[in-house]
Design a protein around this motif. Structure first.
Motif, short mmCIF file in Angstrom:
data_model
loop_
_atom_site.label_atom_id
_atom_site.label_comp_id
_atom_site.label_asym_id
_atom_site.label_seq_id
_atom_site.Cartn_x
_atom_site.Cartn_y
_atom_site.Cartn_z
N GLY A 29 0.91 -1.33 -0.01
CA GLY A 29 0.08 0.16 0.03
C GLY A 29 0.62 1.16 0.02
O GLY A 29 0.28 2.37 0.04
N PRO A 38 -0.55 3.21 4.85
CA PRO A 38 -1.31 2.34 3.67
C PRO A 38 -2.59 1.66 4.50
O PRO A 38 -2.47 1.26 5.55
CB PRO A 38 -0.19 1.21 3.56
CG PRO A 38 0.92 1.55 4.14
CD PRO A 38 0.70 2.79 5.06
N PRO A 40 -5.09 -0.20 2.11
CA PRO A 40 -5.80 -0.88 1.02
C PRO A 40 -6.84 -1.92 1.51
O PRO A 40 -6.66 -2.49 2.76
CB PRO A 40 -4.89 -1.47 0.10
CG PRO A 40 -3.67 -1.84 0.85
CD PRO A 40 -3.87 -0.83 2.02
N ALA A 81 -1.60 3.18 -1.50
CA ALA A 81 -3.49 3.02 -1.52
C ALA A 81 -3.48 3.25 0.02
O ALA A 81 -3.14 2.42 0.82
CB ALA A 81 -3.68 1.59 -1.94
#
Ligand code: 2HG
Ligand code: ZN
Length: 463
Positions: A29, A38, A40, A81
């Motif tokens: 991520g 991160p 995701p 992400a």
């Protein structure tokens, strides 16, 4: 309990590999920016084009955002992400597919690391000449997404110049086979080039046909020590006039200081304020004499204080390490990065103005300058002072970047020379692209990614 949306994905693509472990979400991520946390939803690792297509179609139906992912060595947050997206990692799609000796092209899957592509080209007696320090981890797909540049642009150009064809899955879920390796193709819009530098916002590059060229000529590497900044472009002109340059890179004494602190060997007995590492073709007496002539001319003019020329491949690699090791040596200081460019002819005026601006703006910060000066591309890394809060530091640097962006607009330069806009530079895009241009880009994005699922939040915001 798994997310029911992921069950739908498993149903649509039963053989698709999915990862949801917290360690994987964290690993896939983030990129090298390390600025975002991160988060995701999952990581999809497709094994073929059909699986990529299935992921995109599912994402459209579910309204879930996708983040295409290569080696995540990016420095602009393009592969981050952090908002419940699916990371689509191409790491399993990393094979060479076809070499054509007549066309001198190699077709590879987009997840192939750049270094593996270099090696594959070499096995066929040719070279893929785009090159930079992240070669071991970055992938050709990521290079295409950012139109990556690097240390040999001065001789060979950017990634864009070497892409003869692309296979992409658009954000609409269509597979497009673009340009198909043709040299000449005047049949309308070049959609292939639209995907180069699109930062994952139009679709996912799944295969690339790259052009290869003759192996590089034998070359020498020279490290030069410069007494002042204002002679830099004169040294460049003196070398370019006499030699076929393969690279011409610049860094400051501060950059060298950090690389030495990271374990490299000092190249000279004394430290100097500025350095250049240049590589040029040799192989005959005339060229070797030209190299010496360039060096001696700069010495006579007082533009160069010291110099060393490589006597072996090992020494050449050692000299390169002083330049290529900078990013890694600075990483522990959490640098704020600018990656800017102007036309080479504008470089002297721009450098002077930028030096004055940053001297005023960052009187107490360690500011490290380096870059591909022969391409008009400067990297400025501002190191975070120990103890200063991360967010406060970034805000201060953003204020200065706004001023830098104004200066770039005046000099008709670019806020991102080769790293891409991503999340980091989105707020400054208008210094480089007009409102009308951004409106056109938005329109194109709307056609290829009608539901806004492709890397949303990167490059520019959807309205
Ligand atoms: C380089 O030229 C890379 O070494 C990285 O583009 C630049 O770390 C940077 O700012
Ligand atoms: Zn660079």
């Amino acid at each position: 309990m798994t997310d029911p949306r992921l069950d739908a994905l498993r149903h649509a693509a039963p053989a698709l590999r999915l990862k949801t472990d917290p360690a994987d979400l964290e690993h896939y991520g983030r990129d090298w920016t390390r600025r975002w946390t991160p988060a995701p939803l999952a990581i999809a690792l497709p094994g073929d084009v059909e699986e990529v297509q299935a992921v995109v179609r599912w994402a459209r139906a579910q309204g879930i955002a996708l983040v295409p992912s290569g080696g995540r060595t990016g420095l602009s947050g393009g592969a981050v992400a952090a908002a419940g997206e699916i990371v689509v990692s191409l790491e399993r799609m990393n094979r060479a597919l076809e070499f054509d000796p007549i066309d001198r092209t190699l077709t590879v899957q987009a997840g192939m690391p750049l270094e593996a592509l270099h090696n594959a080209a070499r096995e066929h007696g040719l070279q893929y000449p785009v090159d930079f320090a992240a070669r071991g981890s970055c992938t050709i797909g990521g290079n295409i997404a950012t139109n990556a540049g690097g240390i040999r642009v001065i001789r060979y150009g950017n990634t864009r110049e070497w892409i003869a064809g692309l296979k992409v899955v658009t954000g609409a879920g269509e597979v497009l086979h673009l340009n198909r390796g043709l040299i000449k193709n005047s049949s309308g819009y070049d959609l292939r080039q639209l995907f180069v530098g699109s930062e994952g916002t139009l679709g996912i590059v799944v295969e690339a046909t790259v052009r290869l060229t003759d192996p590089p000529p034998p070359s020498n590497v020279m490290l030069l020590a410069l007494p002042s900044f204002d002679v830099l472009m004169k040294v460049f002109a003196a070398f370019r006039e006499r030699l076929q340059l393969e690279a011409f890179e610049f860094f400051t004494g501060r950059a060298l200081h950090h690389v030495l602190a990271h374990g490299a060997q000092p190249p000279f007995a004394e430290m100097h304020p500025y350095y250049v590492v240049t590589e040029f073709a040799i192989g005959d007496e005339a060229r070797e004499a030209a190299a010496m002539a360039a060096f001696e001319h700069c010495l006579e003019q007082g533009w160069v204080g010291d110099g060393v020329i490589s006597q072996s491949d090992a020494q050449a690699a050692q000299l390169w390490r002083l330049r290529e090791g900078i990013t890694e040596a600075l990483a522990r200081h959490k640098p704020y990065k600018n990656d800017v460019s102007v036309r080479v002819s504008r470089m002297p005026a721009f450098l002077e103005e930028t030096q004055a601006l940053l001297g005023r703006a960052y009187p107490d910060f360690d500011v490290v300058w380096f870059g591909h000066i022969g391409d008009g591309n400067l990297h400025i890394n501002v190191l975070k002072p120990e103890g200063l809060d991360d967010a406060v530091f970034v805000r201060q640097c953003e204020d200065v970047t706004r001023l830098l962006a104004q200066s770039l607009a005046r000099h008709e330069g670019s806020i991102s020379a080769e790293h891409g806009i991503g999340l980091v530079k989105k707020g400054y895009l208008e210094s480089t692209r007009s409102a009308a241009e951004i409106a056109v880009m938005r329109g194109i994005r709307g056609v290829l990614d009608p539901d806004g699922i492709m890397n949303p939040g990167k490059l520019f915001d959807l309205l």
